[in-house]
Design an enzyme around this catalytic site. Structure first.
Site, PDB file in Angstrom:
ATOM      1  N   ARG A   1      11.358  20.621  -8.484  1.00 28.06           N
ATOM      2  CA  ARG A   1      10.521  19.780  -9.338  1.00 28.06           C
ATOM      3  C   ARG A   1      10.527  18.373  -8.763  1.00 28.06           C
ATOM      4  O   ARG A   1      11.581  17.872  -8.327  1.00 28.06           O
ATOM      5  CB  ARG A   1      11.062  19.736 -10.775  1.00 28.06           C
ATOM      6  CG  ARG A   1      10.736  20.961 -11.598  1.00 28.06           C
ATOM      7  CD  ARG A   1       9.232  21.119 -11.837  1.00 28.06           C
ATOM      8  NE  ARG A   1       8.883  22.277 -12.633  1.00 28.06           N
ATOM      9  CZ  ARG A   1       8.591  23.479 -12.133  1.00 28.06           C
ATOM     10  NH1 ARG A   1       8.608  23.675 -10.825  1.00 28.06           N
ATOM     11  NH2 ARG A   1       8.255  24.471 -12.923  1.00 28.06           N
TER      12      ARG A   1
ATOM     13  N   HIS B   1       2.147  22.293  -4.908  1.00 25.68           N
ATOM     14  CA  HIS B   1       2.910  23.178  -5.811  1.00 25.68           C
ATOM     15  C   HIS B   1       2.516  24.650  -5.587  1.00 25.68           C
ATOM     16  O   HIS B   1       2.048  25.335  -6.492  1.00 25.68           O
ATOM     17  CB  HIS B   1       2.687  22.782  -7.275  1.00 25.68           C
ATOM     18  CG  HIS B   1       3.800  23.259  -8.184  1.00 25.68           C
ATOM     19  ND1 HIS B   1       4.205  22.555  -9.295  1.00 25.68           N
ATOM     20  CD2 HIS B   1       4.582  24.363  -8.156  1.00 25.68           C
ATOM     21  CE1 HIS B   1       5.188  23.208  -9.908  1.00 25.68           C
ATOM     22  NE2 HIS B   1       5.422  24.325  -9.230  1.00 25.68           N
TER      23      HIS B   1
ATOM     24  N   GLU C   1       1.727  15.530 -11.164  1.00 22.42           N
ATOM     25  CA  GLU C   1       0.916  16.500 -10.414  1.00 22.42           C
ATOM     26  C   GLU C   1      -0.474  16.598 -11.019  1.00 22.42           C
ATOM     27  O   GLU C   1      -0.595  16.804 -12.231  1.00 22.42           O
ATOM     28  CB  GLU C   1       1.602  17.864 -10.415  1.00 22.42           C
ATOM     29  CG  GLU C   1       2.923  17.829  -9.658  1.00 22.42           C
ATOM     30  CD  GLU C   1       3.574  19.202  -9.480  1.00 22.42           C
ATOM     31  OE1 GLU C   1       3.034  20.201  -9.981  1.00 22.42           O
ATOM     32  OE2 GLU C   1       4.621  19.262  -8.826  1.00 22.42           O
TER      33      GLU C   1
END
Ligand SMILES: O=C(O)[C@H](O)COP(=O)(O)O
Length: 368
Positions: free
Chosen positions: A302, A350, A331
């Site tokens: 993360r 991601h 994000e």
């Protein structure tokens, strides 16, 4: 044969059992059997990694017969999932697939939904639970991390949160290794350079992995798979995880060491811990200062576990030679992010869980 794996309930105080894992149903061929818990109403979307066939089971209050008689629950799928699972879900529930909802749009729709399925891109905030007016009974996280769900609010509003703790393990580990190797050999930068018409063989001399020390920070499912693969590449692997058992690490030839020992001895650091108050910004100015000069960092965990401004400083000062990042505090990150634009940084959006196999194999267990 479809096999159901057990998801993890993330706010177990709402579970009828004191255990966090709920072995609610088993499946054998077409013969579905439910555990003797007639008070439970279950919606399980699952799939077997071996067969890649997804299965949806809905058990109503009084067993399977109750399904037809009951109102079908409405499930809002707010992010793209493997199609096979969604198709099967449709057989038993009213499925509404609505992607890229703004927070306001999500709040507007949620009062009509019994269940919500998300990946990491949807923030399930207190406002969402408030807007649901109590109808939302379960949030299914089609993946591992549940840091995008307000667990305290979910519990307060009587809503279960369940995740799929194993579906993405291999995909995330493979992406970690892909970033490790790509970073060490400047693959992304060299690719961009050749495509720009250049031929810079001297500029993109890399570093070798063999014989180097990799510190795996977080020795859970993904971390241990990364460690196993890194051993196969000839790396010396140490790990830090306050909850890991030393014999499990030893079994794959990994030494469990203290946090400081791990980061100070490493040529490469790979992050695999969840984002919690204890791990937030765990890599910061103070911890970067303890690292070997020229360390290289991979993050497929993360973004929030790194203080991103401190990482830019460490890259500029040369403490960190390179970083490969799949995850970011925000994000998508801002377009003008110094970190993303940094020439020593390789980035992906991601993608850790984004393989065909992981998405097909993803399973969600929703317990109402
Ligand atoms: O927590 C996870 O499972 C991974 O970070 C993947 O997230 P995603 O489902 O949004 O790809």
């Amino acid at each position: 044969m479809a096999s159901l794996r057990t998801p993890t309930v993330q706010n177990p105080s709402l579970s009828p059992s004191s255990k966090t894992r709920l072995p609610c149903a088993t499946s054998s061929s077409n013969n579905l059997r439910f555990s003797p818990a007639p008070h439970r109403r279950l919606i399980i979307v699952s799939s077997s990694a071996s067969s890649n066939k997804s299965t949806v089971l809905v058990a109503e209050k009084f067993g399977e017969a109750g399904i037809a008689a009951s109102r079908k629950p409405t499930v809002l799928v707010a992010e793209k999932l493997g199609e096979a699972g969604v198709e099967l879900l449709r057989k038993f529930t009213n499925v509404v697939c609505e992607y890229n909802l703004s927070p306001e749009e999500l709040c507007a729709k949620i009062s009509l939904c019994d269940a919500l399925i998300v990946r990491s891109g949807t923030k399930v905030t207190r406002e969402v639970f408030e807007a649901s007016g109590g109808r939302l009974k379960v949030v299914g996280r089609a993946g591992v991390g549940i840091d995008n769900v307000d667990l305290a609010a979910a519990t307060e509003f009587g809503c279960l949160v369940v995740n799929a703790p194993t579906a993405n393990t291999v995909a995330a580990a493979e992406h970690g290794i892909a970033l490790l190797a790509a970073m060490a050999r400047n693959v992304a930068q060299a690719d961009a350079s050749v495509k720009a018409g250049k031929w810079q063989r001297n500029k993109y001399v890399g570093v070798s992995l063999v014989g180097k020390t990799l510190a795996v920070m977080g020795f859970g499912k993904v971390g241990s798979e990364v460690a196993r693969r890194a051993k196969g590449l000839g790396m010396h692997v140490v790990a830090h995880d306050p909850y890991a058992a030393a014999d499990r690490a030893r079994a794959i030839g990994v030494d469990l060491v203290s946090f400081d020992e791990a980061i100070s001895s490493a040529d490469f650091i790979s992050l695999h811990m969840p984002l919690t108050p204890a791990t937030s910004k765990i890599l910061n100015d103070e911890t970067f200062a303890k690292m070997k000069k020229g360390v290289r960092i991979v993050n497929v965990a993360r973004g929030g576990v790194i203080d991103e401004e401190a990482l830019v400083r460490a890259l500029d000062s040369g403490i960190v030679a390179q970083a490969a990042l799949d995850v970011f505090t925000e994000e998508p990150p801002p377009k003008d992010s110094k970190l993303v634009q940094h020439e020593k940084v390789t980035v992906t959006p991601h993608l850790g869980a984004s393989t065909v196999e992981a998405q097909e194999g993803n399973k969600i267990m929703v317990k109402c």
